[in-house]
Design a protein around this motif. Sequence first.
Motif, short mmCIF file in Angstrom:
data_model
loop_
_atom_site.label_atom_id
_atom_site.label_comp_id
_atom_site.label_asym_id
_atom_site.label_seq_id
_atom_site.Cartn_x
_atom_site.Cartn_y
_atom_site.Cartn_z
N ASN A 284 0.86 -1.18 0.00
CA ASN A 284 0.00 0.00 0.00
C ASN A 284 0.90 1.23 0.00
N PRO A 285 0.83 2.10 -1.02
CA PRO A 285 1.74 3.27 -1.06
C PRO A 285 1.51 4.25 0.07
N LEU A 286 0.32 4.29 0.66
CA LEU A 286 0.05 5.19 1.78
C LEU A 286 0.45 4.51 3.08
N ARG A 287 1.15 5.26 3.94
CA ARG A 287 1.60 4.69 5.21
C ARG A 287 1.50 5.74 6.29
N ARG A 288 1.11 5.31 7.46
CA ARG A 288 0.91 6.23 8.58
C ARG A 288 2.05 6.09 9.59
N PHE A 289 2.56 7.22 10.04
CA PHE A 289 3.53 7.22 11.13
C PHE A 289 2.88 7.82 12.36
N GLU A 290 3.49 7.58 13.52
CA GLU A 290 2.94 8.07 14.77
C GLU A 290 4.06 8.27 15.78
N PHE A 291 3.81 9.11 16.74
CA PHE A 291 4.71 9.31 17.87
C PHE A 291 3.90 9.91 19.01
N SER A 292 4.42 9.77 20.21
CA SER A 292 3.71 10.23 21.41
C SER A 292 4.45 11.40 22.04
N VAL A 293 3.65 12.33 22.63
CA VAL A 293 4.18 13.53 23.29
C VAL A 293 3.49 13.66 24.64
N GLY A 294 4.24 13.96 25.68
CA GLY A 294 3.67 14.20 27.00
C GLY A 294 3.59 15.69 27.30
N VAL A 295 2.41 16.17 27.69
CA VAL A 295 2.20 17.59 28.01
C VAL A 295 1.69 17.72 29.43
N LEU A 341 -0.62 11.31 14.79
CA LEU A 341 -0.64 10.42 13.63
C LEU A 341 -0.78 11.23 12.36
N ALA A 342 -0.05 10.81 11.32
CA ALA A 342 -0.14 11.49 10.03
C ALA A 342 0.21 10.49 8.93
N TRP A 343 -0.29 10.76 7.71
CA TRP A 343 -0.10 9.87 6.56
C TRP A 343 0.85 10.50 5.55
N VAL A 344 1.64 9.63 4.90
CA VAL A 344 2.53 10.06 3.82
C VAL A 344 2.35 9.10 2.65
N ASP A 345 2.69 9.59 1.46
CA ASP A 345 2.70 8.76 0.26
C ASP A 345 4.14 8.31 0.03
N GLN A 346 4.38 6.99 0.20
CA GLN A 346 5.73 6.47 0.13
C GLN A 346 6.34 6.56 -1.27
N ARG A 347 5.50 6.83 -2.27
CA ARG A 347 6.04 6.92 -3.63
C ARG A 347 6.87 8.17 -3.84
N ASP A 348 6.60 9.26 -3.08
CA ASP A 348 7.38 10.48 -3.23
C ASP A 348 7.86 11.06 -1.91
N THR A 349 7.64 10.40 -0.79
CA THR A 349 8.07 10.90 0.52
C THR A 349 8.69 9.75 1.30
N ASP A 350 9.83 9.98 1.88
CA ASP A 350 10.49 8.97 2.71
C ASP A 350 9.80 8.90 4.07
N PHE A 351 9.48 7.71 4.48
CA PHE A 351 8.73 7.51 5.71
C PHE A 351 9.51 7.98 6.93
N LEU A 352 10.75 7.54 7.07
CA LEU A 352 11.53 7.87 8.26
C LEU A 352 11.87 9.36 8.32
N LYS A 353 12.19 9.95 7.16
CA LYS A 353 12.50 11.39 7.14
C LYS A 353 11.26 12.22 7.51
N ALA A 354 10.10 11.81 7.01
CA ALA A 354 8.88 12.55 7.32
C ALA A 354 8.54 12.46 8.80
N ARG A 355 8.70 11.29 9.38
CA ARG A 355 8.41 11.14 10.82
C ARG A 355 9.38 11.97 11.65
N SER A 356 10.65 11.96 11.28
CA SER A 356 11.64 12.74 12.02
C SER A 356 11.34 14.24 11.94
#
Length: 453
Positions: A284-295, A341-356
């Motif tokens: 699936n070209p669409l992939r979701r990344f996620e991370f947690s933040v404490g406030v 949580l956010a979605w990226v298109d892996q065909r033109d966006t790098d997953f790890l770079k976008a999450r970072s």
Amino acid sequence: MKALQLALLVCCLPDNSMAMPAQGESDSQTAAIQVINAPQDEAIAARFRAISAAIAGMETVEVSVQAGVLTLKGEVNTAQLKTAAADIANRLQGVVHVQNQLQEPVALRSRLAPAVDKFGEMLTNAVQMLPLLLLALLSIVLFWLAGSWLSQRGALLRRLGLSELATNLGMRFVRLIITSIGILIALEQLDATALVSAVLGVAGVIGIALGFAFRNIVENYLAGVLLSTRNPFAIGDFIQVDSMSGSVVRLTSRDTVLMTLDGNHLRIPNSQIITSPMTNFSRNPLRRFEFSVGVSVDLDLVVVRQLAIATLQQMTGILADPRPRVLVQELGDSTVTVRVLAWVDQRDTDFLKARSEAIRLVKAAFDKAGIEMPEPIYRIHMAEMPVAADHAAATPAATALTAIDVPASATSIAAVDVSADTTIEQQVQDDLQHSEEENLLPGGKAAAKTTKS
């Protein structure tokens, strides 16, 4: 006077009780040596000479008989002939005892003579059967050529949708079957069909032994055929099998080669891929990344959510549909954990770079807005402490929160979206509509056609 003569006659008669065997004796007892009408020694010797002259290898045996004792002299080629000569002598009528003085030749030439004779006999038979041997060999060659020719015609199997590896396996099987038929016909021509059962039996035993010895190799080969037929991944797909992950480089008949993120080649046996859970992150070209933040617990979570979403929407590579989301994950003693949580298109966006980059931008936005991401805090309440002191301690946090510039509507309850997220379901239906891969699940194709119509 007559009575006296009768008594003398009875005394002179022989005691037959000593000559007759007892009724309880065993049948295996040695036969008695004849005294009356015993065969002549010359007759015994002549009979043995006639028998030995008719047996190959015993023509030169010398025999002599004296008083029923038969003596054998000379040389025989093998120990079997020596034993056979003694056995024949013991079975002759009138023989009391056999003296077996036969000797085996010590010379190498004499010992090789039987083997040479046997080889000559086999060579003679082979020359006589030469036409049949040539015909049998011709049958095997013709069937082998026919099998090789058919093994190069795999277009039919490819039309059936089989992969290259499965097609090659099928062609090899066809060639093996046709060549085996030629061998069976050759054995039939040589009248050696009894050999077929022996060959099949030996082949079965060897097959079982090889199956146990090379079980892992056979499992990996069959798993490779299944993987090439099912096509669960393609070259360049990023997959994860158990705790191992990497991009697919190639699929061989024994293992699958992956390129890990640090540039190493990782080989995984095909049988492990078949029997283990596998995740394909590239199908699936669409992939979701996620991370947690404490406030901080003193902040308005609606305002925090809106700020994080607005930051992600302005970032390059983040898809607007499906849109970013921020969920409250956990309420702790001193912090509230929110999940971004956010979605990226892996065909033109790098997953790890976008999450970072997303983590960096959200952190910068929170710092600029004065949103505190505190470490664990422990509060001690004193009974003597006045109430006004607690109110004064809460004032700085409230002041920091009012510094965040967000729309007034963002703090309203109506702006919070709690509707069901159907993003994954919509993408599954889209895949069912456009994919030509066979779906064996009940209603898989029907559901796709219904949604498309």
